[in-house]
Design a protein around this motif. Structure first.
Motif, PDB file in Angstrom:
ATOM      1  N   TYR A   1       0.902  -1.193   0.047  1.00  0.00           N
ATOM      2  CA  TYR A   1       0.144   0.234  -0.001  1.00  0.00           C
ATOM      3  C   TYR A   1       0.662   1.134  -0.030  1.00  0.00           C
ATOM      4  O   TYR A   1       0.730   2.033  -0.832  1.00  0.00           O
ATOM      5  N   ILE A   2       1.729   1.283   0.892  1.00  0.00           N
ATOM      6  CA  ILE A   2       2.650   2.511   1.037  1.00  0.00           C
ATOM      7  C   ILE A   2       3.401   2.461  -0.403  1.00  0.00           C
ATOM      8  O   ILE A   2       3.626   3.626  -0.782  1.00  0.00           O
ATOM      9  N   GLN A   3       4.198   1.512  -0.820  1.00  0.00           N
ATOM     10  CA  GLN A   3       4.785   1.327  -2.224  1.00  0.00           C
ATOM     11  C   GLN A   3       3.954   2.136  -3.290  1.00  0.00           C
ATOM     12  O   GLN A   3       4.333   2.876  -4.196  1.00  0.00           O
ATOM     13  N   ASN A   4       2.654   1.617  -3.207  1.00  0.00           N
ATOM     14  CA  ASN A   4       1.682   2.199  -4.392  1.00  0.00           C
ATOM     15  C   ASN A   4       1.180   3.544  -4.185  1.00  0.00           C
ATOM     16  O   ASN A   4       1.175   4.170  -5.126  1.00  0.00           O
ATOM     17  N   VAL A   5       1.212   3.905  -3.220  1.00  0.00           N
ATOM     18  CA  VAL A   5       0.754   5.371  -2.821  1.00  0.00           C
ATOM     19  C   VAL A   5       1.762   6.219  -3.245  1.00  0.00           C
ATOM     20  O   VAL A   5       1.936   7.306  -3.754  1.00  0.00           O
ATOM     21  N   THR A   6       3.150   5.762  -2.944  1.00  0.00           N
ATOM     22  CA  THR A   6       4.498   6.693  -3.438  1.00  0.00           C
ATOM     23  C   THR A   6       4.350   6.824  -4.738  1.00  0.00           C
ATOM     24  O   THR A   6       4.850   7.488  -5.415  1.00  0.00           O
ATOM     25  N   THR A   7       4.175   5.483  -5.498  1.00  0.00           N
ATOM     26  CA  THR A   7       4.152   5.195  -6.891  1.00  0.00           C
ATOM     27  C   THR A   7       3.356   6.420  -7.550  1.00  0.00           C
ATOM     28  O   THR A   7       3.903   7.024  -8.452  1.00  0.00           O
ATOM     29  N   VAL A   8       2.186   6.303  -7.122  1.00  0.00           N
ATOM     30  CA  VAL A   8       1.176   7.198  -7.602  1.00  0.00           C
ATOM     31  C   VAL A   8       1.704   8.622  -7.409  1.00  0.00           C
ATOM     32  O   VAL A   8       1.493   9.689  -8.252  1.00  0.00           O
ATOM     33  N   PHE A   9       2.167   9.192  -6.386  1.00  0.00           N
ATOM     34  CA  PHE A   9       2.632  10.425  -5.971  1.00  0.00           C
ATOM     35  C   PHE A   9       3.961  10.952  -6.774  1.00  0.00           C
ATOM     36  O   PHE A   9       3.930  11.938  -7.093  1.00  0.00           O
ATOM     37  N   MET A  10       4.579   9.969  -6.978  1.00  0.00           N
ATOM     38  CA  MET A  10       5.815  10.151  -7.815  1.00  0.00           C
ATOM     39  C   MET A  10       5.496  10.612  -9.130  1.00  0.00           C
ATOM     40  O   MET A  10       5.788  11.653  -9.808  1.00  0.00           O
ATOM     41  N   PHE A  11       4.437   9.887  -9.835  1.00  0.00           N
ATOM     42  CA  PHE A  11       3.836  10.251 -11.008  1.00  0.00           C
ATOM     43  C   PHE A  11       3.239  11.538 -10.929  1.00  0.00           C
ATOM     44  O   PHE A  11       3.577  12.248 -11.893  1.00  0.00           O
TER      45      PHE A  11
END
Length: 174
Positions: free
Chosen positions: A75-85
């Motif tokens: 979850y944390i990794q996916n949230v970070t992925t979305v916000f990096m994008f």
């Protein structure tokens, strides 16, 4: 403004430079706050969430832990992925969305190409990983690595040097 603007021509969002700066900082603060809230919902403490949000927004990628984000939940990794994008998108796009100039926002060619490149690179990096891990893990790791590299954020979740040579080459090109 000229040094920070992409492309050959520089335009202002509004007539006064101060107003433009306020709008851009507002967008930055709003995205950072939203990122922090989502990270808190994922179980991070406030310090870790704020530091990770700042690292996601900037191009430093300074993780709190030695393994960057590898030990955090998907979850944390996916949230970070979305916000990096999201932080990699030209902020003019967000300004046009906030100003309800939706058509102008989606006419920004840079944003369209950015999304196409990220999506295409994620698919290309995912395919060779499918035999090594589940489909969810493959997409999660591929999307994370593509986002962190194309935005020069610098976070890591896996050692992509062990990936297929085509994926490694694509990541270097990004």
């Amino acid at each position: 403004l000229r040094a920070e603007s992409p492309g050959p021509s520089v335009g202002k969002l509004v007539p006064k430079m101060r107003q433009t700066a306020i709008i851009l900082y507002g967008i930055y603060i709003a995205l950072t706050a939203l990122d922090t809230v989502f990270l808190l919902c994922g179980g991070m403490n406030l310090f870790e969430a704020v530091c990770t949000a700042f690292g996601t927004a900037g191009t430093g990628g300074f993780g709190i832990k030695n393994d960057s984000l590898a030990s955090y939940s998907p979850y944390i990794q996916n949230v970070t992925t979305v916000f990096m994008f999201l932080f990699g998108v030209n902020f003019n796009f967000y300004y046009f969305l906030v100003a309800r100039r939706i058509r102008e926002a989606f006419r920004i060619e840079e944003v369209r190409w950015y999304a196409i490149i990220v999506l295409g690179a994620t698919v290309i990096c995912t395919v060779p990983l499918l035999g090594e891990m589940t489909a969810f893990e493959s997409v999660t790791h591929a999307a994370f690595q593509v986002a962190t590299i194309i935005t020069t954020t610098g976070f890591a979740t896996v050692d992509f040097d062990l990936w297929h040579s085509a994926a490694r080459t694509l990541l270097v090109l990004l």
